[in-house]
Write a protein that holds these residues in place. Sequence first.
Motif, mmCIF file in Angstrom:
data_model
loop_
_atom_site.group_PDB
_atom_site.id
_atom_site.type_symbol
_atom_site.label_atom_id
_atom_site.label_comp_id
_atom_site.label_asym_id
_atom_site.label_seq_id
_atom_site.Cartn_x
_atom_site.Cartn_y
_atom_site.Cartn_z
ATOM 1 N N UNK A 158 -39.489 -24.433 -31.424
ATOM 2 C CA UNK A 158 -38.210 -24.003 -31.966
ATOM 3 C C UNK A 158 -38.183 -24.308 -33.449
ATOM 4 N N UNK A 159 -37.460 -23.512 -34.181
ATOM 5 C CA UNK A 159 -37.229 -23.785 -35.602
ATOM 6 C C UNK A 159 -35.816 -24.294 -35.823
ATOM 7 N N UNK A 160 -35.044 -24.385 -34.757
ATOM 8 C CA UNK A 160 -33.628 -24.738 -34.849
ATOM 9 C C UNK A 160 -33.446 -26.249 -34.853
ATOM 10 N N UNK A 161 -33.516 -26.842 -36.036
ATOM 11 C CA UNK A 161 -33.375 -28.302 -36.125
ATOM 12 C C UNK A 161 -31.976 -28.763 -35.740
ATOM 13 N N UNK A 162 -30.954 -27.967 -36.024
ATOM 14 C CA UNK A 162 -29.583 -28.371 -35.686
ATOM 15 C C UNK A 162 -29.294 -28.229 -34.196
ATOM 16 N N UNK A 163 -30.023 -27.377 -33.513
ATOM 17 C CA UNK A 163 -29.854 -27.217 -32.074
ATOM 18 C C UNK A 163 -30.987 -27.824 -31.280
ATOM 19 N N UNK B 99 -41.772 -28.598 -29.560
ATOM 20 C CA UNK B 99 -42.090 -28.998 -30.926
ATOM 21 C C UNK B 99 -41.205 -28.235 -31.894
ATOM 22 N N UNK B 100 -40.797 -28.919 -32.946
ATOM 23 C CA UNK B 100 -40.024 -28.308 -34.012
ATOM 24 C C UNK B 100 -41.011 -27.714 -35.011
ATOM 25 N N UNK B 101 -41.059 -26.389 -35.069
ATOM 26 C CA UNK B 101 -41.999 -25.688 -35.942
ATOM 27 C C UNK B 101 -41.221 -24.626 -36.716
ATOM 28 N N UNK B 102 -40.997 -24.847 -38.004
ATOM 29 C CA UNK B 102 -40.282 -23.834 -38.800
ATOM 30 C C UNK B 102 -40.979 -22.479 -38.734
ATOM 31 N N UNK B 103 -40.205 -21.421 -38.784
ATOM 32 C CA UNK B 103 -40.763 -20.070 -38.664
ATOM 33 C C UNK B 103 -41.900 -19.822 -39.656
ATOM 34 N N UNK B 104 -41.715 -20.246 -40.894
ATOM 35 C CA UNK B 104 -42.722 -19.961 -41.931
ATOM 36 C C UNK B 104 -43.999 -20.786 -41.763
ATOM 37 N N UNK B 105 -43.998 -21.747 -40.843
ATOM 38 C CA UNK B 105 -45.196 -22.561 -40.602
ATOM 39 C C UNK B 105 -45.841 -22.267 -39.257
ATOM 40 N N UNK B 106 -45.337 -21.267 -38.563
ATOM 41 C CA UNK B 106 -45.842 -21.001 -37.213
ATOM 42 C C UNK B 106 -47.281 -20.520 -37.190
ATOM 43 N N UNK B 107 -47.672 -19.689 -38.131
ATOM 44 C CA UNK B 107 -49.062 -19.235 -38.147
ATOM 45 C C UNK B 107 -50.005 -20.424 -38.291
#
Length: 162
Positions: free
Chosen positions: A58-63, A79-87
Amino acid sequence: MTLLSNFITLCVFDVDGVFNNGQFGYSDQGKIFKLFGAHDHDAIKLLISNDVVVKSITADSKGYKINSRRMSDMNIPLELVPEVKRQDWFKSIGSLEKTFYMGDGIFDSQCMELVGYSCAPLNACKQAKESASYVTNKTGGDGAVLEAVCYLFDMFKIPILK
């Protein structure tokens, strides 16, 4: 009997828009709830019983706490993985030819091109649907994960129920 793990060793699922409909309930206190579908847990049980490793991102740190609670209920690491770091995250997990990924967003479309198999729910963005190996007839939060997993079993001609 052939196990799905002969073909797929890892299944990764984006949470928001896949396990839920991607909408968030807010109050003046902030994000307070998300709606998850009931049948997708059955899909996870099928994968695990076929020796497939299952992960969620998920990229949703607030949720994150909301997603973490639901994933914990289904015994799926989150795991918390921001969208721009998924690749980069996908590239870091090793060989991807036997990896399945299900996502719904524009950044997910880039990750779908890295894995052997990919899927998008019906309500995914255009780019995700165009990049996916398969697009479900169900929307996220309404059985899309179960449909995708059933599709994998059918694709490899493996009986779903033994």
